[in-house]
Scaffold this motif. Sequence first.
Motif, PDB file in Angstrom:
ATOM      1  N   GLN A 255      12.221 -19.180 -11.675  1.00  0.00           N
ATOM      2  CA  GLN A 255      12.617 -18.773 -10.330  1.00  0.00           C
ATOM      3  C   GLN A 255      14.119 -19.013 -10.124  1.00  0.00           C
ATOM      4  O   GLN A 255      14.759 -19.747 -10.871  1.00  0.00           O
ATOM      5  CB  GLN A 255      11.829 -19.579  -9.291  1.00  0.00           C
ATOM      6  N   LEU A 256      14.645 -18.396  -9.060  1.00  0.00           N
ATOM      7  CA  LEU A 256      16.068 -18.538  -8.759  1.00  0.00           C
ATOM      8  C   LEU A 256      16.306 -19.785  -7.909  1.00  0.00           C
ATOM      9  O   LEU A 256      16.849 -19.735  -6.801  1.00  0.00           O
ATOM     10  CB  LEU A 256      16.590 -17.289  -8.038  1.00  0.00           C
ATOM     11  N   ASN A 257      15.890 -20.927  -8.448  1.00  0.00           N
ATOM     12  CA  ASN A 257      16.018 -22.179  -7.706  1.00  0.00           C
ATOM     13  C   ASN A 257      17.471 -22.497  -7.386  1.00  0.00           C
ATOM     14  O   ASN A 257      18.359 -22.285  -8.210  1.00  0.00           O
ATOM     15  CB  ASN A 257      15.430 -23.340  -8.508  1.00  0.00           C
ATOM     16  N   LEU A 258      17.687 -23.039  -6.197  1.00  0.00           N
ATOM     17  CA  LEU A 258      19.023 -23.420  -5.774  1.00  0.00           C
ATOM     18  C   LEU A 258      19.610 -24.440  -6.748  1.00  0.00           C
ATOM     19  O   LEU A 258      19.022 -25.489  -7.003  1.00  0.00           O
ATOM     20  CB  LEU A 258      18.967 -23.996  -4.358  1.00  0.00           C
ATOM     21  N   PHE A 259      20.762 -24.124  -7.296  1.00  0.00           N
ATOM     22  CA  PHE A 259      21.481 -24.957  -8.264  1.00  0.00           C
ATOM     23  C   PHE A 259      20.575 -25.401  -9.414  1.00  0.00           C
ATOM     24  O   PHE A 259      20.585 -26.555  -9.833  1.00  0.00           O
ATOM     25  CB  PHE A 259      22.138 -26.149  -7.581  1.00  0.00           C
ATOM     26  N   THR A 260      19.759 -24.494  -9.895  1.00  0.00           N
ATOM     27  CA  THR A 260      18.790 -24.607 -10.997  1.00  0.00           C
ATOM     28  C   THR A 260      17.510 -25.335 -10.612  1.00  0.00           C
ATOM     29  O   THR A 260      16.536 -25.295 -11.359  1.00  0.00           O
ATOM     30  CB  THR A 260      19.355 -25.274 -12.265  1.00  0.00           C
ATOM     31  N   GLY A 261      17.473 -26.031  -9.458  1.00  0.00           N
ATOM     32  CA  GLY A 261      16.254 -26.744  -9.087  1.00  0.00           C
ATOM     33  C   GLY A 261      15.994 -27.930  -9.999  1.00  0.00           C
ATOM     34  O   GLY A 261      16.916 -28.636 -10.413  1.00  0.00           O
ATOM     35  N   PRO A 262      14.713 -28.177 -10.366  1.00  0.00           N
ATOM     36  CA  PRO A 262      14.396 -29.334 -11.212  1.00  0.00           C
ATOM     37  C   PRO A 262      14.993 -29.220 -12.610  1.00  0.00           C
ATOM     38  O   PRO A 262      15.290 -28.132 -13.102  1.00  0.00           O
ATOM     39  CB  PRO A 262      12.854 -29.313 -11.268  1.00  0.00           C
ATOM     40  N   LEU A 263      15.090 -30.360 -13.261  1.00  0.00           N
ATOM     41  CA  LEU A 263      15.751 -30.481 -14.563  1.00  0.00           C
ATOM     42  C   LEU A 263      15.115 -29.607 -15.641  1.00  0.00           C
ATOM     43  O   LEU A 263      15.790 -29.187 -16.586  1.00  0.00           O
ATOM     44  CB  LEU A 263      15.718 -31.954 -14.984  1.00  0.00           C
ATOM     45  N   TYR A 264      13.824 -29.298 -15.516  1.00  0.00           N
ATOM     46  CA  TYR A 264      13.169 -28.575 -16.603  1.00  0.00           C
ATOM     47  C   TYR A 264      13.679 -27.144 -16.751  1.00  0.00           C
ATOM     48  O   TYR A 264      13.373 -26.471 -17.750  1.00  0.00           O
ATOM     49  CB  TYR A 264      11.638 -28.606 -16.477  1.00  0.00           C
ATOM     50  N   PHE A 265      14.468 -26.657 -15.794  1.00  0.00           N
ATOM     51  CA  PHE A 265      15.154 -25.378 -15.975  1.00  0.00           C
ATOM     52  C   PHE A 265      15.972 -25.411 -17.263  1.00  0.00           C
ATOM     53  O   PHE A 265      15.960 -24.460 -18.062  1.00  0.00           O
ATOM     54  CB  PHE A 265      16.057 -25.105 -14.767  1.00  0.00           C
ATOM     55  N   LEU A 266      16.686 -26.513 -17.480  1.00  0.00           N
ATOM     56  CA  LEU A 266      17.473 -26.659 -18.702  1.00  0.00           C
ATOM     57  C   LEU A 266      16.578 -26.728 -19.928  1.00  0.00           C
ATOM     58  O   LEU A 266      16.873 -26.117 -20.966  1.00  0.00           O
ATOM     59  CB  LEU A 266      18.340 -27.922 -18.633  1.00  0.00           C
ATOM     60  N   TYR A 267      15.460 -27.455 -19.817  1.00  0.00           N
ATOM     61  CA  TYR A 267      14.569 -27.612 -20.970  1.00  0.00           C
ATOM     62  C   TYR A 267      13.989 -26.271 -21.406  1.00  0.00           C
ATOM     63  O   TYR A 267      13.824 -26.017 -22.606  1.00  0.00           O
ATOM     64  CB  TYR A 267      13.447 -28.598 -20.657  1.00  0.00           C
ATOM     65  N   LYS A 268      13.662 -25.425 -20.446  1.00  0.00           N
ATOM     66  CA  LYS A 268      13.126 -24.103 -20.775  1.00  0.00           C
ATOM     67  C   LYS A 268      14.126 -23.302 -21.604  1.00  0.00           C
ATOM     68  O   LYS A 268      13.783 -22.721 -22.639  1.00  0.00           O
ATOM     69  CB  LYS A 268      12.816 -23.324 -19.484  1.00  0.00           C
TER      70      LYS A 268
ATOM     71  N   THR B 264      14.335 -34.331 -10.541  1.00  0.00           N
ATOM     72  CA  THR B 264      15.783 -34.532 -10.601  1.00  0.00           C
ATOM     73  C   THR B 264      16.525 -33.249 -10.961  1.00  0.00           C
ATOM     74  O   THR B 264      16.101 -32.506 -11.839  1.00  0.00           O
ATOM     75  CB  THR B 264      16.100 -35.619 -11.642  1.00  0.00           C
ATOM     76  N   ASN B 265      17.640 -33.001 -10.281  1.00  0.00           N
ATOM     77  CA  ASN B 265      18.503 -31.868 -10.602  1.00  0.00           C
ATOM     78  C   ASN B 265      19.442 -32.231 -11.743  1.00  0.00           C
ATOM     79  O   ASN B 265      19.849 -33.395 -11.884  1.00  0.00           O
ATOM     80  CB  ASN B 265      19.299 -31.459  -9.363  1.00  0.00           C
ATOM     81  N   PHE B 266      19.809 -31.243 -12.542  1.00  0.00           N
ATOM     82  CA  PHE B 266      20.665 -31.510 -13.708  1.00  0.00           C
ATOM     83  C   PHE B 266      22.006 -32.127 -13.320  1.00  0.00           C
ATOM     84  O   PHE B 266      22.620 -32.867 -14.099  1.00  0.00           O
ATOM     85  CB  PHE B 266      20.894 -30.205 -14.490  1.00  0.00           C
ATOM     86  N   SER B 267      22.472 -31.848 -12.092  1.00  0.00           N
ATOM     87  CA  SER B 267      23.793 -32.326 -11.689  1.00  0.00           C
ATOM     88  C   SER B 267      23.873 -33.854 -11.676  1.00  0.00           C
ATOM     89  O   SER B 267      24.933 -34.432 -11.952  1.00  0.00           O
ATOM     90  CB  SER B 267      24.162 -31.771 -10.312  1.00  0.00           C
TER      91      SER B 267
END
Length: 536
Positions: free
Chosen positions: A96-109, A501-504
């Motif tokens: 999804q187009l989560n705000l500022f990537t949303g949860p950390l698993y965006f990066l893991y994907k 947690t957000n990646f930031s």
Amino acid sequence: MPTECIPYKETNYFSELILDYLAQKEKLKPFYNHFPEIENFKAQIEEKTSFPIENREVLVQSLKKQYAETVVSPATSKNIDRLSQKTTFTVVTGHQLNLFTGPLYFLYKIVSTINLTKILKEKYPEYDFVPVYWMATEDHDFEEISFFYLHGKKFKWVNAEERAGRDAVGNLSTNGLDEVYKLFSAEIGGGTNAEHLKDLFKKAYLQHENLTDATRYLANELFKEQGLVILDGQHKELKDLFIPFAQRELTEQLSYKTTHPKTEALSELGYNVQVNPREINLFYLHDGLRERIIESEGRYFVHDTEIEWSREEILRELEEHPELFSPNVMLRPLYQEVILPNLCYIGGGGELAYWLELKDYFEAEKVPFPVLLLRNSALIQNEKINEKREKLNISVKELFLKPHELINRKVRQISNIDIDFSPQKEHLVQQFQHLYEIAEQTDKTFLGAVKAQEVKQLKGLENLEKRLLKAQKRKLEDHVHRIAELQNSLFPNQSLQERQTNFSELYAEYGEGLISTLLKELNPLEAEFKILTFGK
């Protein structure tokens, strides 16, 4: 970098369905084709060689249009061009187009997707493999994407347009995100990494007009050097390729007829069904709305509107304006596989659960069913946190216990008295077994009285055990507090770090080393949960 692994089953955070899939249980084999082992990709490649060359040409031209306003890295540009070649295949993840990537698993994907393409290239050097991030631009669940967490605080996009929640989120204007930016900037603080994050947020959301363009910019900045290709399926040229399949959806309801038996079969096996198919799994995009299409007595309606068609009229509308027809969660996977020369879909447990409902539908449409791979999962900690864990004598596996279970276990271990009354309970049960035998031989009506007395005494022991444990917790209050504080820092809101947690938050601490370390440490074919320990 110090790393540890534990089996997914021992984390207590993954469903029985996913655990059984990872274990390749025989009862689940009818729901997929090839399990994600490196040798199995050869057969998947052979199946996908049927992908039409004309579809490749449409895909490449569409991507070049989508990237027209984006600074494209050489690696990404080369990957887009490669897609025109019949020896090139994709690995896809969607989000999804989560705000500022949303949860950390965006990066893991995305890291899982990039790393799998590298592994495939090593194994099958005669082919090329392109990592693709499919943006869920046509989703309309605004509430799910409108916030992110930083330092335990929720940053929410509150000034979105009124149509939010009904329109496709990719169309939403970024108006109002300047307020989120101000709050984020104040919270993230100063320093080189923090300034980079502020600049990233500002350029993504304050210098792009809609959420699609903002998300493309953000994901491209994070992963352009790895050649990530970012795709928006909401393009007329791509929807043109899907017209025959959408026609059958409207006239034959093929997805429902083929997936409904699969959902029933999964349910009969004792699994929770992730998504129940509708009779028609298409939405209509119109005037700021995305609403489902319903058929009744030969006519077609858009839910909660006055729009309706005859069968001939809706098929003509589809031919002339395919971009207005939006697949839902059950149809989107087929659309993806129709427009991409794809081998594998990488997703979370919930995503793979609904993909497992779709195999018969793909076979009915004569489209190869992709390999399904669970994305990497990880817990990130620093050396200081790890040292605290070791001083508290908490194993990595114990970190994943429920808070009360962890505290009770540790209190029992460090107490100078034995607060485990299991031996006494066992002895009591044995004593009452003898009383049952006496009652059986004398007067069976006393069996109930014996049972009641047994329950009462066992309950008394349990209450005494709880009171002693509670008293010992008070005595060890400082130790208990440190255990709770440690676990809360790694499992915010009693959830996996990657889901909160957000990646930031981590990027502010580790900078570019965060993503480079993930790319180095996460192997998507290693089906284990990783704990990564960063330096101080």
